[in-house]
Design an enzyme around this catalytic site. Structure first.
Site, PDB file in Angstrom:
ATOM      1  N   CYS A  34       3.528   8.552   1.260  1.00 45.63           N
ATOM      2  CA  CYS A  34       4.013   7.592   2.251  1.00 45.63           C
ATOM      3  C   CYS A  34       4.208   6.260   1.536  1.00 45.63           C
ATOM      4  O   CYS A  34       3.239   5.673   1.049  1.00 45.63           O
ATOM      5  CB  CYS A  34       2.969   7.487   3.365  1.00 45.63           C
TER       6      CYS A  34
ATOM      7  N   CYS B 178       5.635  -5.033  16.174  1.00 42.26           N
ATOM      8  CA  CYS B 178       5.204  -4.004  17.127  1.00 42.26           C
ATOM      9  C   CYS B 178       3.727  -4.261  17.422  1.00 42.26           C
ATOM     10  O   CYS B 178       2.932  -4.457  16.504  1.00 42.26           O
ATOM     11  CB  CYS B 178       5.425  -2.614  16.543  1.00 42.26           C
TER      12      CYS B 178
ATOM     13  N   GLU C  28       0.829  -1.205   0.000  1.00 39.93           N
ATOM     14  CA  GLU C  28       0.000   0.000   0.000  1.00 39.93           C
ATOM     15  C   GLU C  28       0.864   1.256   0.000  1.00 39.93           C
ATOM     16  O   GLU C  28       1.948   1.289   0.579  1.00 39.93           O
ATOM     17  CB  GLU C  28      -0.945  -0.011   1.196  1.00 39.93           C
TER      18      GLU C  28
ATOM     19  N   CYS D  91       0.765  -2.135  15.788  1.00 39.32           N
ATOM     20  CA  CYS D  91       0.830  -1.846  14.349  1.00 39.32           C
ATOM     21  C   CYS D  91       0.176  -2.954  13.522  1.00 39.32           C
ATOM     22  O   CYS D  91       0.491  -4.131  13.690  1.00 39.32           O
ATOM     23  CB  CYS D  91       2.296  -1.688  13.938  1.00 39.32           C
TER      24      CYS D  91
ATOM     25  N   CYS E 295       6.009  -6.857   7.416  1.00 37.49           N
ATOM     26  CA  CYS E 295       7.163  -6.440   8.220  1.00 37.49           C
ATOM     27  C   CYS E 295       7.575  -7.627   9.076  1.00 37.49           C
ATOM     28  O   CYS E 295       6.706  -8.322   9.614  1.00 37.49           O
ATOM     29  CB  CYS E 295       6.778  -5.249   9.110  1.00 37.49           C
TER      30      CYS E 295
ATOM     31  N   HIS F 232       8.069   5.722  21.025  1.00 39.78           N
ATOM     32  CA  HIS F 232       6.831   5.182  21.612  1.00 39.78           C
ATOM     33  C   HIS F 232       6.877   4.777  23.080  1.00 39.78           C
ATOM     34  O   HIS F 232       5.836   4.514  23.675  1.00 39.78           O
ATOM     35  CB  HIS F 232       6.282   3.994  20.824  1.00 39.78           C
TER      36      HIS F 232
ATOM     37  N   CYS G  98      -1.347   6.080   9.686  1.00 39.57           N
ATOM     38  CA  CYS G  98      -0.133   5.396  10.132  1.00 39.57           C
ATOM     39  C   CYS G  98      -0.455   4.074  10.796  1.00 39.57           C
ATOM     40  O   CYS G  98      -1.288   4.017  11.694  1.00 39.57           O
ATOM     41  CB  CYS G  98       0.565   6.233  11.193  1.00 39.57           C
TER      42      CYS G  98
HETATM   43  N1  SAH Z   1       8.835   0.370  10.280  1.00 30.73           N
HETATM   44  C1  SAH Z   1       9.101   1.744  10.351  1.00 30.73           C
HETATM   45  C2  SAH Z   1       8.300   2.560   9.358  1.00 30.73           C
HETATM   46  C3  SAH Z   1       6.863   2.167   9.157  1.00 30.73           C
HETATM   47  S1  SAH Z   1       5.778   2.442  10.518  1.00 30.73           S
HETATM   48  C4  SAH Z   1       8.887   2.268  11.759  1.00 30.73           C
HETATM   49  O1  SAH Z   1       8.364   1.513  12.578  1.00 30.73           O
HETATM   50  O2  SAH Z   1       9.282   3.385  12.018  1.00 30.73           O
HETATM   51  C5  SAH Z   1       5.534   4.209  10.408  1.00 30.73           C
HETATM   52  C6  SAH Z   1       5.058   4.847  11.703  1.00 30.73           C
HETATM   53  O3  SAH Z   1       3.707   4.480  12.000  1.00 30.73           O
HETATM   54  C7  SAH Z   1       5.878   4.440  12.904  1.00 30.73           C
HETATM   55  O4  SAH Z   1       6.184   5.523  13.735  1.00 30.73           O
HETATM   56  C8  SAH Z   1       4.929   3.518  13.591  1.00 30.73           C
HETATM   57  O5  SAH Z   1       5.285   3.361  14.905  1.00 30.73           O
HETATM   58  C9  SAH Z   1       3.618   4.211  13.376  1.00 30.73           C
HETATM   59  N2  SAH Z   1       2.452   3.364  13.656  1.00 30.73           N
HETATM   60  C10 SAH Z   1       2.349   2.037  13.482  1.00 30.73           C
HETATM   61  N3  SAH Z   1       1.120   1.607  13.856  1.00 30.73           N
HETATM   62  C11 SAH Z   1       0.428   2.684  14.277  1.00 30.73           C
HETATM   63  C12 SAH Z   1      -0.896   2.872  14.758  1.00 30.73           C
HETATM   64  N4  SAH Z   1      -1.762   1.873  14.840  1.00 30.73           N
HETATM   65  N5  SAH Z   1      -1.285   4.132  15.095  1.00 30.73           N
HETATM   66  C13 SAH Z   1      -0.420   5.165  14.954  1.00 30.73           C
HETATM   67  N6  SAH Z   1       0.838   5.044  14.493  1.00 30.73           N
HETATM   68  C14 SAH Z   1       1.272   3.817  14.150  1.00 30.73           C
HETATM   69 FE1  SF4 Z   2       7.120  -2.932  11.322  1.00 34.36          FE
HETATM   70 FE2  SF4 Z   2       4.897  -1.679  12.067  1.00 34.36          FE
HETATM   71 FE3  SF4 Z   2       6.881  -2.000  13.810  1.00 34.36          FE
HETATM   72 FE4  SF4 Z   2       7.183  -0.274  11.755  1.00 34.36          FE
HETATM   73  S1  SF4 Z   2       5.710  -0.108  13.430  1.00 34.36           S
HETATM   74  S2  SF4 Z   2       8.668  -1.829  12.497  1.00 34.36           S
HETATM   75  S3  SF4 Z   2       6.010  -1.382  10.152  1.00 34.36           S
HETATM   76  S4  SF4 Z   2       5.669  -3.653  12.868  1.00 34.36           S
END
Ligand code: SAH
Ligand code: SF4
Length: 405
Positions: free
Chosen positions: A138, A149, A125, A152, A145, A264, A382
């Site tokens: 973006c 996390c 996406e 996410c 991934c 975070h 995000c």
């Molecule tokens: N993997 C990289 C880049 C992709 S995630 C990273 O983790 O930085 C991009 C951003 O979206 C990151 O800051 C991530 O922590 C945030 N993110 C992921 N899931 C989210 C959610 N459910 N609500 C808000 N931000 C989120």
């Molecule tokens: Fe991967 Fe989502 Fe964690 Fe970014 S926030 S490293 S995309 S699992």
């Protein structure tokens, strides 16, 4: 002139729809090759050596300034050479599966990739976010991934592979097509910005961990930022990482974009839960790597992303600890209200709590904008990106994870 065919088995061998075709010579993808590699690819053709540079720059201009997606459109190149190139090289776009447009103007594309070695066609996406003073694209760096996390949505997607440099840079080409941002389209485009640019900024904040796909991200950034092509300056490209410590300083030297860190949590205990990679690279190591990121100054700061999750990381004490941690690092803080997705147990912090948190960070001298969630109605915000790809068997997943780590 005729050009001999160069059969490269790593290259695509696919029909227009991306399905592999047995018995056909492979066509090497050109999108995503750096200028150096493009020249190298052309040197394996029958183009006379003294014409190579001129042909490479002609092609570069067609691909990245004029947005050609077929050799047939390259009218400044002879018909015969166009046809030879078309037999050898692939410059097709990623296939658009769906395009969704949010009520706030955000657009999300589900894109289908060319077939991999096993003939599977994965999906990723890409999201475009228009704002008054900028337009941000973006982009994704991986299918899914390998990291997990807990807040996410992408992290729950088990199917993972690295995107090629062409698939990363190709997302910009698709977005420019759809937004009408090529010279021959922009004049007719509805709501075209005065600058003539819809995409002013690029963030590697889509699916995937960019620093686990280092070389391809580096090459893609090279292509995206090249001044004679797509021309998005590295100061307007931001790479977001969850904290792959050994690659952070190297990224500063070799990729050279702006850096965002997904922090975070302000204690290892909280961050271990939210970003399990923290168990490998704890907060102190992560912040040391940030201090050593090349080229930092007050004009070139690291963005610390902080997702606000109710009852987990959002107290005034967390905010004060955050400020302490960032001491000595040219930093800004981006507070992201948690974006819920189907199946998550987390909730977004209350608005008053986010304000209390933001005030403490601001008072300590850090810009701390709260990121307005965009495209919520189309699950484009995000951390909400997750393509509905098929699931792999566990043994296949483990092998891919080991390869990506
Ligand atoms: N993997 C990289 C880049 C992709 S995630 C990273 O983790 O930085 C991009 C951003 O979206 C990151 O800051 C991530 O922590 C945030 N993110 C992921 N899931 C989210 C959610 N459910 N609500 C808000 N931000 C989120
Ligand atoms: Fe991967 Fe989502 Fe964690 Fe970014 S926030 S490293 S995309 S699992």
């Amino acid at each position: 002139m005729s050009i001999s065919l160069d059969i490269d088995h790593r290259a695509t061998n696919a029909a227009a729809d991306g399905t592999p075709v047995m018995g056909l010579p492979a066509r090497k993808p050109l999108i995503g090759l750096t200028q150096h590699d493009l020249l190298q690819a052309l040197s394996e053709t029958a183009i006379p050596e003294k014409q190579l540079r001129m042909r490479a720059s002609q092609l570069w201009n067609w691909l990245y300034v004029r947005g050609a997606s077929e050799f047939a459109d390259m009218t400044s190149i002879s018909k015969e050479l166009r046809s030879d190139l078309a037999h050898m090289f692939d410059i097709s776009r990623l296939e658009i599966v769906t395009e969704q447009i949010s009520s706030d103007g955000t657009r999300k594309w589900l894109l289908r990739l060319p077939a991999d070695d096993l003939g599977r066609r994965h999906e990723i996406e890409t999201v475009y976010i228009p704002e008054e003073d900028r337009g941000t694209l973006c982009i994704s760096s991986q299918v899914g991934c390998t990291l997990t996390c807990t807040f996410c949505h992408t992290g729950t997607q088990t199917l993972v592979r690295n995107l090629t440099a062409g698939e990363i840079a190709g997302q910009i080409l698709v977005a420019r097509d759809r937004l009408g941002e090529w010279p021959h389209l922009i004049e007719d485009a509805e709501n075209a910005p005065a600058s003539g640019r819809f995409i002013t900024n690029v963030v590697l904040m889509g699916m995937g961990e960019p620093l686990y796909n280092f070389d391809n991200v580096r090459d893609a950034v090279d292509v995206i930022s090249h001044g004679e092509g797509l021309s998005v300056s590295k100061r307007r490209i931001t790479l977001s990482t969850s904290g792959v410590v050994p690659e952070i300083v190297r990224a500063g030297d070799e990729i050279g974009t702006m850096l965002a860190i997904s922090l975070h949590g302000t204690t290892d205990q909280i961050r271990n839960e939210l970003v399990p990679l923290n168990k490998k690279y704890p907060i102190s190591q992560l912040l040391d790597a940030c201090r050593n990121y090349p080229g930092l100054s007050n004009a070139r700061r690291i963005t610390f992303e902080y997702v606000m999750i109710k009852g987990v990381n959002d107290t005034a004490e967390d905010a004060r600890r955050l400020v302490q941690l960032l001491k000595g690092i040219p930093a800004k803080v981006n507070l992201i209200p948690f974006n819920p997705w189907p199946g998550t147990d987390y909730e977004c912090s209350d608005w008053e709590q986010i304000e209390v948190f933001a005030r403490i960070v601001l008072k300590a001298g850090y810009a701390s904008p709260v990121r307005t969630p965009r495209g919520r109605d189309i699950l484009a915000a995000c951390g909400q990106l997750k393509s509905a790809s098929q699931r792999l068997k566990k043994s296949e997943r483990d092998a891919l994870k080991a390869a990506a780590n």
